[in-house]
Each structure stands twice: as structure tokens, then as C-alpha cells.
Design a protein around this motif. Sequence first.
Motif, PDB file in Angstrom:
ATOM      1  N   ARG A   1      40.862  70.079  42.487  1.00 46.52           N
ATOM      2  CA  ARG A   1      40.798  71.055  44.196  1.00 46.52           C
ATOM      3  C   ARG A   1      40.389  69.383  44.968  1.00 46.52           C
ATOM      4  O   ARG A   1      40.240  69.801  46.445  1.00 46.52           O
ATOM      5  N   ARG A   2      40.328  68.357  44.457  1.00 41.29           N
ATOM      6  CA  ARG A   2      39.199  66.993  45.187  1.00 41.29           C
ATOM      7  C   ARG A   2      40.487  66.145  46.041  1.00 41.29           C
ATOM      8  O   ARG A   2      41.382  65.299  45.415  1.00 41.29           O
ATOM      9  N   VAL A   3      41.103  67.042  46.505  1.00 33.20           N
ATOM     10  CA  VAL A   3      42.676  66.609  47.033  1.00 33.20           C
ATOM     11  C   VAL A   3      42.804  65.102  47.813  1.00 33.20           C
ATOM     12  O   VAL A   3      43.564  64.253  47.862  1.00 33.20           O
ATOM     13  N   TYR A   4      41.203  64.803  49.216  1.00 35.22           N
ATOM     14  CA  TYR A   4      41.650  63.437  49.375  1.00 35.22           C
ATOM     15  C   TYR A   4      40.109  63.300  49.384  1.00 35.22           C
ATOM     16  O   TYR A   4      38.994  64.027  49.238  1.00 35.22           O
ATOM     17  N   ARG A   5      39.998  61.660  49.282  1.00 40.19           N
ATOM     18  CA  ARG A   5      38.815  60.959  49.562  1.00 40.19           C
ATOM     19  C   ARG A   5      38.514  60.097  50.737  1.00 40.19           C
ATOM     20  O   ARG A   5      39.997  59.703  51.310  1.00 40.19           O
ATOM     21  N   ALA A   6      37.977  59.629  50.951  1.00 37.52           N
ATOM     22  CA  ALA A   6      37.690  58.742  52.139  1.00 37.52           C
ATOM     23  C   ALA A   6      36.685  58.435  51.832  1.00 37.52           C
ATOM     24  O   ALA A   6      35.193  58.729  51.315  1.00 37.52           O
ATOM     25  N   ASN A   7      35.914  56.664  52.161  1.00 41.24           N
ATOM     26  CA  ASN A   7      35.022  55.978  52.096  1.00 41.24           C
ATOM     27  C   ASN A   7      34.718  56.058  53.409  1.00 41.24           C
ATOM     28  O   ASN A   7      33.150  55.080  53.114  1.00 41.24           O
ATOM     29  N   SER A   8      33.973  56.830  54.415  1.00 41.00           N
ATOM     30  CA  SER A   8      33.329  57.077  55.295  1.00 41.00           C
ATOM     31  C   SER A   8      33.067  58.446  56.284  1.00 41.00           C
ATOM     32  O   SER A   8      33.934  58.674  55.726  1.00 41.00           O
ATOM     33  N   VAL A   9      32.301  58.168  56.390  1.00 42.12           N
ATOM     34  CA  VAL A   9      31.531  60.040  56.192  1.00 42.12           C
ATOM     35  C   VAL A   9      32.158  60.319  58.216  1.00 42.12           C
ATOM     36  O   VAL A   9      32.764  60.905  57.983  1.00 42.12           O
ATOM     37  N   LEU A  10      33.050  59.114  58.821  1.00 41.58           N
ATOM     38  CA  LEU A  10      33.307  59.547  60.215  1.00 41.58           C
ATOM     39  C   LEU A  10      34.629  60.177  59.451  1.00 41.58           C
ATOM     40  O   LEU A  10      35.453  61.046  60.352  1.00 41.58           O
ATOM     41  N   ALA A  11      36.026  59.421  58.530  1.00 41.66           N
ATOM     42  CA  ALA A  11      36.908  59.229  58.048  1.00 41.66           C
ATOM     43  C   ALA A  11      36.710  60.800  56.950  1.00 41.66           C
ATOM     44  O   ALA A  11      37.459  61.642  57.584  1.00 41.66           O
ATOM     45  N   LEU A  12      35.807  61.558  56.289  1.00 43.46           N
ATOM     46  CA  LEU A  12      35.417  62.195  55.957  1.00 43.46           C
ATOM     47  C   LEU A  12      35.381  63.731  56.668  1.00 43.46           C
ATOM     48  O   LEU A  12      36.751  64.539  56.371  1.00 43.46           O
ATOM     49  N   ALA A  13      34.553  63.588  57.745  1.00 40.03           N
ATOM     50  CA  ALA A  13      34.783  64.761  59.544  1.00 40.03           C
ATOM     51  C   ALA A  13      36.508  64.822  60.208  1.00 40.03           C
ATOM     52  O   ALA A  13      36.601  65.979  59.657  1.00 40.03           O
ATOM     53  N   SER A  14      37.221  63.630  59.935  1.00 49.10           N
ATOM     54  CA  SER A  14      38.496  63.623  60.429  1.00 49.10           C
ATOM     55  C   SER A  14      39.098  64.510  59.666  1.00 49.10           C
ATOM     56  O   SER A  14      40.206  65.410  60.387  1.00 49.10           O
ATOM     57  N   ALA A  15      38.741  64.136  58.034  1.00 51.72           N
ATOM     58  CA  ALA A  15      40.258  64.887  57.025  1.00 51.72           C
ATOM     59  C   ALA A  15      39.544  66.784  57.452  1.00 51.72           C
ATOM     60  O   ALA A  15      40.374  67.848  57.567  1.00 51.72           O
ATOM     61  N   VAL A  16      38.054  66.999  57.581  1.00 47.43           N
ATOM     62  CA  VAL A  16      38.302  68.005  57.489  1.00 47.43           C
ATOM     63  C   VAL A  16      38.696  69.058  59.174  1.00 47.43           C
ATOM     64  O   VAL A  16      38.854  69.588  58.721  1.00 47.43           O
ATOM     65  N   GLU A  17      37.924  67.674  59.321  1.00 45.54           N
ATOM     66  CA  GLU A  17      38.838  68.591  61.366  1.00 45.54           C
ATOM     67  C   GLU A  17      40.235  69.347  60.879  1.00 45.54           C
ATOM     68  O   GLU A  17      40.739  69.761  61.679  1.00 45.54           O
ATOM     69  N   ALA A  18      41.277  68.006  60.294  1.00 43.81           N
ATOM     70  CA  ALA A  18      41.977  68.494  60.064  1.00 43.81           C
ATOM     71  C   ALA A  18      43.019  69.204  59.663  1.00 43.81           C
ATOM     72  O   ALA A  18      44.158  69.518  59.775  1.00 43.81           O
ATOM     73  N   GLY A  19      41.845  69.981  58.483  1.00 45.42           N
ATOM     74  CA  GLY A  19      42.495  70.961  57.651  1.00 45.42           C
ATOM     75  C   GLY A  19      42.737  70.636  56.270  1.00 45.42           C
ATOM     76  O   GLY A  19      43.732  71.370  55.934  1.00 45.42           O
ATOM     77  N   ILE A  20      42.471  69.795  55.836  1.00 44.66           N
ATOM     78  CA  ILE A  20      43.532  68.968  54.262  1.00 44.66           C
ATOM     79  C   ILE A  20      42.494  69.739  53.796  1.00 44.66           C
ATOM     80  O   ILE A  20      42.731  70.131  52.844  1.00 44.66           O
ATOM     81  N   GLY A  21      41.092  70.207  53.727  1.00 47.34           N
ATOM     82  CA  GLY A  21      40.311  71.352  53.168  1.00 47.34           C
ATOM     83  C   GLY A  21      38.923  71.029  53.675  1.00 47.34           C
ATOM     84  O   GLY A  21      38.940  70.885  54.535  1.00 47.34           O
ATOM     85  N   VAL A  22      38.170  71.518  52.812  1.00 38.68           N
ATOM     86  CA  VAL A  22      36.315  72.594  53.061  1.00 38.68           C
ATOM     87  C   VAL A  22      36.192  70.957  53.180  1.00 38.68           C
ATOM     88  O   VAL A  22      36.071  69.758  51.854  1.00 38.68           O
ATOM     89  N   GLY A  23      34.709  70.412  52.924  1.00 45.53           N
ATOM     90  CA  GLY A  23      33.833  69.136  52.783  1.00 45.53           C
ATOM     91  C   GLY A  23      32.791  69.588  53.363  1.00 45.53           C
ATOM     92  O   GLY A  23      32.610  70.207  54.361  1.00 45.53           O
ATOM     93  N   HIS A  24      31.248  68.871  52.755  1.00 51.78           N
ATOM     94  CA  HIS A  24      30.394  68.721  53.478  1.00 51.78           C
ATOM     95  C   HIS A  24      30.088  67.689  54.846  1.00 51.78           C
ATOM     96  O   HIS A  24      30.573  66.576  54.239  1.00 51.78           O
ATOM     97  N   LEU A  25      29.442  68.210  55.826  1.00 47.66           N
ATOM     98  CA  LEU A  25      29.576  67.688  56.608  1.00 47.66           C
ATOM     99  C   LEU A  25      28.060  67.341  57.251  1.00 47.66           C
ATOM    100  O   LEU A  25      27.258  67.795  57.119  1.00 47.66           O
ATOM    101  N   PRO A  26      27.552  65.967  57.149  1.00 43.84           N
ATOM    102  CA  PRO A  26      26.173  66.319  58.665  1.00 43.84           C
ATOM    103  C   PRO A  26      26.406  66.941  59.650  1.00 43.84           C
ATOM    104  O   PRO A  26      27.475  67.194  60.230  1.00 43.84           O
ATOM    105  N   CYS A  27      25.316  68.071  59.866  1.00 36.41           N
ATOM    106  CA  CYS A  27      25.660  69.406  60.808  1.00 36.41           C
ATOM    107  C   CYS A  27      25.600  68.307  62.670  1.00 36.41           C
ATOM    108  O   CYS A  27      26.204  69.523  62.387  1.00 36.41           O
ATOM    109  N   PHE A  28      25.207  67.206  62.466  1.00 34.33           N
ATOM    110  CA  PHE A  28      25.195  66.782  63.825  1.00 34.33           C
ATOM    111  C   PHE A  28      26.730  67.199  64.194  1.00 34.33           C
ATOM    112  O   PHE A  28      27.622  66.525  65.840  1.00 34.33           O
ATOM    113  N   ILE A  29      27.438  67.192  62.918  1.00 33.48           N
ATOM    114  CA  ILE A  29      28.950  66.456  62.903  1.00 33.48           C
ATOM    115  C   ILE A  29      29.081  67.685  63.345  1.00 33.48           C
ATOM    116  O   ILE A  29      30.170  68.054  64.259  1.00 33.48           O
TER     117      ILE A  29
END
Length: 316
Positions: free
Chosen positions: A213-241
Motif C-alpha cells: 500500500r506504500r505506492v509512492y515515496r518522496a524525499n522531501s515534505v514538499l514532494a510528499l504534499a504534491s503527491a497527496v494533492e495529485a491524488g496518488i494516495g493519502v499521507g501525513h502532512l504538516p497541517c500548515f500545508i
Amino acid sequence: MNMKAIDDLSWDDVRLVRLVAESAGLAGAASLLGVDPSTVYRRLGALEKHLGCTLFERHRTGYVPTAIGEELVALADGFESGILEFGRRLKGKAIDITGEVRVATADSLLAHLLTPVFARFQASHPGIRLDVVIGNLPLNLSRRDADVAIRATDNPPDTLVGRRIGTLAWALYGQPPLSLAVADGSANWVTLGDEMASLNVVRWAHEEVPPERRVYRANSVLALASAVEAGIGVGHLPCFIGDQCRALVRLSDPVSAFSAGLWLLTHADLKQSPRIRLFMDFVAAELNRLRPLMEGDAFRLPAAHDGPEDLISPQA
């Protein structure tokens, strides 16, 4: 003249000489100082003895400064003139601190939190140039990689000084249709890479989310947020993002185990620098105003808005 005594000369001594010269005597100087003439007489005599020279010639018409006395009067005039000019500039906010401040921070903090703060700082202090260094690894401020670091950490280096601004909360986010998938365990997950394995949120994902179920990894929080926003999957993000992204919904309460302190840091040798102090005080005040956003207590209004300042606390 006793040259060593000059090192001990105080502003009160210089001012006394000037007032005696302006008043041409002890009585006028005493009146301006709010003391008895005898006090002025004793202080002037003690000063002349300390310096080893005569500062005034005593005439029937009054006190007349000697050449050395005139130099002290000129010194007092110049000093007072400088103080008055400083006061006028301060009252008119005309004191310009100039120079460069090199700031190290993470890409996610800059993109979603700090850029508007930096813009307001430069609008208020156009003489200061900002050189922003992006990196997710700590920089060594003792080697002057940067003057100021704005970092998410619970363990700031002992070599740095500064202040804790607040807490950066994390929660689970995803596009609205994914909430049911999280509940039944069928959701795909976006996580941070092993390079950031020291974070609790990364360890949690490795322990709690099945590998398939871990289908996508990123090495920065900014990249992580972009992937979640794109609908690739769910993820934990800082609330300010996550709370500022209209495409996402929050799928959990903030997770206290994932939170980290936000620190504003500099090297001990730089903390008294006027431009560093000015920058740090300004940023601290601005970020303190944004603490509800950082700590997960703020949500964006439904209408369109321009920045973090438009966020409000949720209604009870």
C-alpha cells in the motif's frame, strides 16, 4: 594633562563643563543641573584635579573656558547633536539597517509558510537583502553556511541560540473520496523516503502501512504534499500545508507523536548583530500570529483567499 584620566572621563563630566561654560558661572550650571552651586564647585574642582589641568579661568565677570575647556565644550556639543539627530531619526523611523541576511530553511516551510513573511519583512526593511538557502539537512551555522536557520526540530544544536516559535502539527490528508478507503484499509499511501527515517511519521508508515500500500515515496515534505494533492494516495502532512490545500480534506486529528518544534536559530556570535536581531524579531512576531495554522487549529474559509493570514479558527 593626565592622559590616563581621559579614559575615565564620563558624559556627566563633559556635560558639567559645557553647562558651566554656557552659564559663565557656577550658579547657572547648578540651576540647570538641579543642585547647589557648592556641588558644582566641588565636582569641577575634582575634575580639574583628576585631569591635572585648569578648565576655566575665574574672572570677576564669570568663568571663561581655557583652551582645553573649550575642547571639552565642543566635544559635548557634538555628542548632544548626534544624540538629538538619532532621536529625530528614531521618531521618524528613519534609521536604516542595511546588509544581507542568509536564511537556511526547508522547501516546505518556505513554500507554504515563510515566503509571505519574508515579503512583508522586505517591504518594511528594504535595505536588507535576503539570501535564502533551501535544504532539508541541517546546515552548520558555525561555518557561516547561513546567518539564520528556521528549522523543524525537537533537538536544536547546542552550538546555536534562538527561540522556539511553536509546534508544527501533522495530520492525515487525502482527496475526499479516500476517507472510506482509509477506513477499510484499501487506500494507497504516499510516504517519505528512508532518507528521512529519523522522523516518527516515517517509522510509523513502515510499521503500520503494508508495503503493497506504500505506492509512492518522496524525499522531501514538499514532494510528499504534491503527491497527496495529485491524488496518488493519502499521507501525513504538516497541517500548515494540508489545511491550505483546497483539494484535500483532513482525515484525522493532529497526531501528537509526529509533531516537531519550529525553531528560529542563529550563531551566538551573530545574535547581537542589528540586522540579525531585526530579522529574527520580525519573523518571530509574524510566525507567532500564524501559530493556529502551524499547530493545526486553523482552517481555510470556503471563499478564495490569498495567504495564511486569511485562515481562521474553526467554529465550535
